[in-house]
Motif scaffolding. Structure first.
Motif, mmCIF file in Angstrom:
data_model
loop_
_atom_site.group_PDB
_atom_site.id
_atom_site.type_symbol
_atom_site.label_atom_id
_atom_site.label_comp_id
_atom_site.label_asym_id
_atom_site.label_seq_id
_atom_site.Cartn_x
_atom_site.Cartn_y
_atom_site.Cartn_z
ATOM 1 N N SER A 127 0.830 -1.204 0.000
ATOM 2 C CA SER A 127 0.000 0.000 0.000
ATOM 3 C C SER A 127 0.857 1.244 0.000
ATOM 4 N N SER A 128 0.381 2.257 -0.689
ATOM 5 C CA SER A 128 1.135 3.516 -0.731
ATOM 6 C C SER A 128 1.160 4.180 0.628
ATOM 7 N N GLN A 129 0.286 3.725 1.546
ATOM 8 C CA GLN A 129 0.274 4.288 2.887
ATOM 9 C C GLN A 129 0.927 3.375 3.920
ATOM 10 N N ALA A 130 1.521 2.247 3.472
ATOM 11 C CA ALA A 130 2.190 1.342 4.403
ATOM 12 C C ALA A 130 3.535 1.926 4.828
ATOM 13 N N HIS A 167 13.153 4.190 -3.206
ATOM 14 C CA HIS A 167 12.397 3.469 -4.218
ATOM 15 C C HIS A 167 12.943 2.064 -4.445
ATOM 16 N N ALA A 168 14.266 1.944 -4.591
ATOM 17 C CA ALA A 168 14.846 0.637 -4.900
ATOM 18 C C ALA A 168 14.566 -0.365 -3.795
ATOM 19 N N LEU A 169 14.735 0.058 -2.546
ATOM 20 C CA LEU A 169 14.531 -0.855 -1.426
ATOM 21 C C LEU A 169 13.049 -1.149 -1.209
ATOM 22 N N ASP A 170 12.202 -0.131 -1.306
ATOM 23 C CA ASP A 170 10.767 -0.339 -1.116
ATOM 24 C C ASP A 170 10.192 -1.224 -2.221
ATOM 25 N N HIS A 171 10.704 -1.063 -3.441
ATOM 26 C CA HIS A 171 10.244 -1.908 -4.540
ATOM 27 C C HIS A 171 10.640 -3.365 -4.298
ATOM 28 N N THR A 172 11.821 -3.547 -3.732
ATOM 29 C CA THR A 172 12.300 -4.897 -3.438
ATOM 30 C C THR A 172 11.476 -5.566 -2.342
ATOM 31 N N LEU A 173 11.158 -4.784 -1.291
ATOM 32 C CA LEU A 173 10.477 -5.356 -0.124
ATOM 33 C C LEU A 173 8.965 -5.308 -0.231
ATOM 34 N N GLY A 174 8.442 -4.390 -1.034
ATOM 35 C CA GLY A 174 7.007 -4.155 -1.009
ATOM 36 C C GLY A 174 6.593 -3.444 0.265
ATOM 37 N N GLY A 175 7.473 -2.620 0.826
ATOM 38 C CA GLY A 175 7.191 -1.935 2.085
ATOM 39 C C GLY A 175 7.511 -2.838 3.266
ATOM 40 N N LEU A 176 7.345 -2.304 4.459
ATOM 41 C CA LEU A 176 7.556 -3.067 5.680
ATOM 42 C C LEU A 176 6.247 -3.767 6.028
ATOM 43 N N ARG A 177 6.275 -5.078 6.015
ATOM 44 C CA ARG A 177 5.033 -5.840 6.138
ATOM 45 C C ARG A 177 4.551 -5.901 7.580
ATOM 46 N N PRO A 178 3.266 -5.693 7.809
ATOM 47 C CA PRO A 178 2.710 -5.813 9.164
ATOM 48 C C PRO A 178 2.928 -7.221 9.717
ATOM 49 N N ARG A 204 13.349 -15.564 6.564
ATOM 50 C CA ARG A 204 13.592 -16.713 7.422
ATOM 51 C C ARG A 204 13.283 -18.036 6.712
ATOM 52 N N ASP A 205 12.140 -18.100 6.060
ATOM 53 C CA ASP A 205 11.701 -19.365 5.478
ATOM 54 C C ASP A 205 12.220 -19.619 4.068
ATOM 55 N N PHE A 206 12.750 -18.593 3.403
ATOM 56 C CA PHE A 206 13.144 -18.739 2.008
ATOM 57 C C PHE A 206 14.624 -18.454 1.758
ATOM 58 N N GLY A 207 15.335 -17.994 2.798
ATOM 59 C CA GLY A 207 16.748 -17.703 2.624
ATOM 60 C C GLY A 207 16.986 -16.441 1.812
ATOM 61 N N PRO A 208 18.181 -16.296 1.204
ATOM 62 C CA PRO A 208 18.503 -15.091 0.431
ATOM 63 C C PRO A 208 17.535 -14.893 -0.726
ATOM 64 N N GLN A 209 17.095 -13.649 -0.922
ATOM 65 C CA GLN A 209 16.107 -13.352 -1.941
ATOM 66 C C GLN A 209 16.643 -12.471 -3.062
ATOM 67 N N THR A 210 17.206 -11.340 -2.709
ATOM 68 C CA THR A 210 17.649 -10.407 -3.736
ATOM 69 C C THR A 210 18.630 -9.418 -3.137
ATOM 70 N N ALA A 231 23.593 12.349 6.872
ATOM 71 C CA ALA A 231 22.982 11.322 7.719
ATOM 72 C C ALA A 231 21.840 10.606 7.019
ATOM 73 N N ARG A 232 22.069 10.152 5.789
ATOM 74 C CA ARG A 232 20.979 9.514 5.064
ATOM 75 C C ARG A 232 21.503 8.623 3.949
ATOM 76 N N PHE A 233 20.587 7.780 3.462
ATOM 77 C CA PHE A 233 20.800 7.028 2.238
ATOM 78 C C PHE A 233 19.838 7.566 1.182
ATOM 79 N N THR A 234 20.242 7.460 -0.076
ATOM 80 C CA THR A 234 19.367 7.828 -1.182
ATOM 81 C C THR A 234 19.441 6.736 -2.240
ATOM 82 N N ASP A 235 18.511 6.781 -3.191
ATOM 83 C CA ASP A 235 18.599 5.869 -4.326
ATOM 84 C C ASP A 235 19.818 6.223 -5.175
ATOM 85 N N VAL A 236 20.366 5.244 -5.834
ATOM 86 C CA VAL A 236 21.488 5.496 -6.743
ATOM 87 C C VAL A 236 20.980 6.396 -7.861
#
Length: 780
Positions: free
Chosen positions: A153-156, A162-173, A360-366, A377-382
């Motif tokens: 969700s865009s509100q999650a 962008h790169a990290l959020d696209h990879t994770l799909g946001g922080l899952r509840p 945890r259940d699937f090991g390394p993903q991406t 004091a920050r990270f940014t997209d490449v």
């Protein structure tokens, strides 16, 4: 419990958690207080288990026998909890007193007491009273397949990258996500990014639990990242007017943001779980940070972390929110012990950051890449295009040239270490990889730019400090060398810049062996540095004394000390052969040796003059080499060679700090020539604090090499001791020797010769010595 046997009326439903002996000891005051309020607890170690029972739960038989039970105060019980637990489990109940008043009883576990899970005490989970919530598969399918229904969700909650959020799909509840990063890699900044984006951009409530940070640290990082302005100068109050105005505008924009911070002492996972329900609509919990090295003053550290992680995971599941925790190590065995749902392993080389994602259940993903902008004091997209230019200071005075030096805070690892720490490397050969195929990054070396920067590093920093304080030398000195000044980060930046042309990388945070481990933060480890503290009692008061002062003793020690490059190991090949120290294998580290016989009361003892212990002792190899010298013919074979009983050593090098010493000493000599007290003090503070914080200091998180610290200090002490013994052999009388630079001599210092050469030459260079004053012994 059998009929007629005295005991407690506590049942399995009353006990909601079994506490391990160590965590129960830490929380014993709270457990006893809870028992006094009617809430029992189980305490166990191995197969032994006992109930900490409220007195009101005791049956009539035990109530009548209270006065006959063995009593222990809660304070004493913390130290003897293992013995008390064993006694209670064996059938001898123990009565715990709070200020001489009976508060709770430790009783044998009733056979009917069988708690099944370790559940946080802040969440009511009595299985006999809490109804279970069932969900139909149809509803779950809708939740998974409906766009935006879950983490995407865009509100999650998310990182705003962008790169990290696209990879994770946001922080899952409902999940615990762990950022595993070595100190200096930026794990805390990545956690702060999620808090910033969720609370400031999406306006969702966030609980920021700061363990080891203060709320001022958090606020400064947020302002630096959102404006952006230089974080260090923001914290030291040295922003230019235009930057101050931009920071003020950011502050106004952030006013009222739903970011709730807890930086109080005693912050535990239980406290976080208890605080979470108080925040209406809580969307994200950030824990910054979990500390893998135990610190008695930091509850979220050391062995307590696995239990804390279980509580945080339970919090995420029961409140259906994401919990994000920063962990200050990327060692797989330590990460695995916390059992997170998602692990983000962060590695950084300069401004290039790599994040390996594993579940945890699937090991390394991406794998995904980010850009580190540490000054802000920050990270940014490449970036595909240059990033927006941060606010710059405006001034009518020309800005001195500032050279941005290459500074890989997390050093490149050897192939063996890379395999150990990179999750993607653990994928079985037959498993398809979804990650990038790029090899692990190594530091990008830029020799020419680094050399151009080094020669003006010190003068640039001094000029910049003077400009920032309108020429006020006292204010500039405070900003550079005062408490909280820039000396430590500056010297660490310089150190990393001087390493760019080397063919190997040192290990920054190795695993420490037992002799180098401090049992408590305020205690020392087991290594003896042999600090001289000598006074020649045979010299009568009133004797004329020349008080000599050794120039920049620690800087000279940095130049000559042989330091282990990689992690020291126990008894490697050749450890017991003294020929391999200083030459041959050139082993370096710490050794356990037998004390030597010393028959010269008129000279300082090579193992220190105030040693109170007997038997073997751990010494740094710099002290061992000095004993080897004193046993050699060039020093007249003053002692026998020491016997090495044990060692933690590795291949050594005397060149680790060679370039840094050259840069600082060149600037030091220029400052002496120009009588520039500001620069002299700044340089002295840089190298002194480098040595004093490289061991295990909260003021320097970029390096933890206590064996380096011991070796360098031992080198400085041994250098002074060598000078004293040479003076004695040149016919002078040694009156007093102390610390790293104090040498008092009776006799003609400048006429004396040793091995056919002048004993000392007068001057301010590192290989020279100067006279502090002429005095008489005994005069103050």
């Amino acid at each position: 419990m059998a009929e007629g046997t005295p005991g407690a009326t506590t049942t399995a439903a009353d006990v909601v958690r079994r506490w391990g002996i160590d965590e129960a000891r830490k929380a014993l005051y709270d457990l006893v207080e809870a028992a006094a309020a009617g809430r029992p607890a189980l305490i166990g170690r191995g197969t032994k288990c006992a109930v900490l029972s409220p007195l009101s739960h005791l049956d009539s038989t035990w109530q009548a026998q209270l006065s006959a039970l063995p009593t222990t105060t809660v304070t004493t019980a913390r130290k003897k909890l293992g013995d008390l637990l064993a006694a209670a489990a064996s059938g001898t109940p123990q009565l715990l007193l709070h200020r001489r008043t009976p508060a709770a009883a430790l009783l044998p576990e009733p056979p009917t007491t069988h708690p099944t899970t370790a559940t946080p005490t802040d969440i009511p989970t009595d299985a006999t009273t809490v109804a279970r919530r069932l969900t139909a598969l149809d509803d779950v399918l809708d939740e998974v397949l409906t766009p935006g229904a879950s983490g995407a969700s865009s509100q999650a909650p998310s990182f705003g990258l962008h790169a990290l959020d696209h990879t994770l799909g946001g922080l899952r509840p409902g999940t615990l996500t762990l950022i595993a990063a070595a100190p200096g890699a930026g794990g805390s900044l990545l956690a702060a990014a999620a808090a910033r984006h969720t609370a400031l951009t999406r306006q969702l409530p966030v609980l920021y639990a700061a363990s080891g940070l203060t709320r001022a640290d958090i606020a400064a990082r947020i302002i630096a990242a959102e404006t952006p302005v230089d974080y260090r100068r923001l914290r030291t109050g040295t922003l230019a007017p235009a930057e101050e105005q931009a920071a003020a505008e950011t502050r106004a924009r952030l006013f009222g943001a739903p970011l709730h911070m807890d930086d109080g002492t005693g912050l535990t996972a239980e406290v976080i779980a208890q605080t979470a329900p108080d925040i209406t609509g809580l969307a994200l919990v950030v824990v910054d940070r979990l500390q893998h090295v135990q610190d008695p003053t930091v509850p979220l550290s050391g062995p307590a972390l696995p239990a804390a992680a279980r509580i945080l995971s339970h919090l995420a599941r029961t409140r259906n929110i994401p919990v994000l925790a920063a962990f200050d190590t990327d060692l797989p065995e330590m990460v695995n012990a916390l059992d997170p749902d998602v692990t983000l392993t962060l590695a950084r080389t300069g401004e290039h950051a790599r994040i390996d994602v594993a579940e945890r259940d699937f090991g390394p993903q991406t794998t995904t890449q980010l850009r580190a902008e540490l000054p802000y004091a920050r990270f940014t997209d490449v970036p595909a295009n240059p990033a927006p230019t941060p606010v710059q200071a405006t001034s009518t005075t020309p800005e001195p040239t500032t050279h941005h030096l290459p500074r890989p805070t997390t050093p490149a690892r050897s192939p063996r270490e890379t395999t150990r720490t990179t999750p993607s490397s653990t994928i079985p050969p037959e498993q398809p990889r979804t990650t990038s195929t790029a090899s692990p990054m190594r530091p990008q070396r830029h020799p020419s730019s680094a050399k151009a920067s080094l020669s003006t590093f010190v003068s640039d920093r001094v000029a910049r400090a003077l400009q920032a304080h309108d020429g006020d030398a006292d204010a500039a000195l405070k900003a550079l060398a005062g408490d909280g000044g820039s000396a430590i980060p500056d010297v660490m930046e310089l150190f990393e810049a001087t390493r760019v042309e080397t063919s190997y990388q040192h290990t920054t945070y190795p695993k420490l062996p037992e002799p180098l481990t401090r049992k408590r933060r305020d205690n020392a480890d087991e290594v003896w540095e042999a600090r001289p503290k000598f006074t020649n009692t045979s010299v009568p008061d009133g004797t004329d004394v020349t008080e000599l002062d050794v120039n920049a003793a620690y800087l000279a020690a940095l130049q000559s000390a042989h330091l282990p490059i990689r992690t020291i190991t126990h008894n490697p090949e050749g450890w017991d052969d003294l020929a391999n120290y200083g030459k041959g294998l050139d082993l370096s580290g710490i050794c356990r040796i037998d004390p030597i016989e010393w028959e010269y009361p008129e000279l300082p003892h090579p193992l220190g003059d105030d040693r109170e212990t007997s038997g073997t002792l751990w010494v740094p190899t710099s002290v061992l080499l000095s004993l080897k010298d004193f046993a050699s013919p060039s020093y007249g074979e003053l002692c026998t060679l020491p016997v090495i009983r044990e060692a933690y050593v590795a291949k050594g090098s005397a060149s680790l700090f060679k370039t840094l010493v050259h840069v600082l000493n060149e600037a030091r000599m220029n400052a002496i020539f120009e009588d520039d007290e500001l620069t002299k003090t700044y340089i002295a503070t840089m190298y002194a604090k480098l040595v004093s914080t490289m061991g295990d200091s909260r003021k320097n998180h970029e390096l933890r090499r206590p064996e380096w610290q011991h070796i360098i200090r031992g080198q400085a002490f041994s250098n002074l001791r060598r000078k004293a013994i040479r003076a004695y052999q040149a016919g002078l009388t040694v009156v007093q020797v102390g610390g790293t630079d104090e040498l008092h001599i009776d006799g003609d210092v400048w006429a004396a010769r040793w091995n056919g050469k002048p004993l000392f030459t007068e001057g301010r260079a590192l290989n020279q010595i100067k006279v502090k004053k002429i005095s008489r012994k005994g005069e103050k």
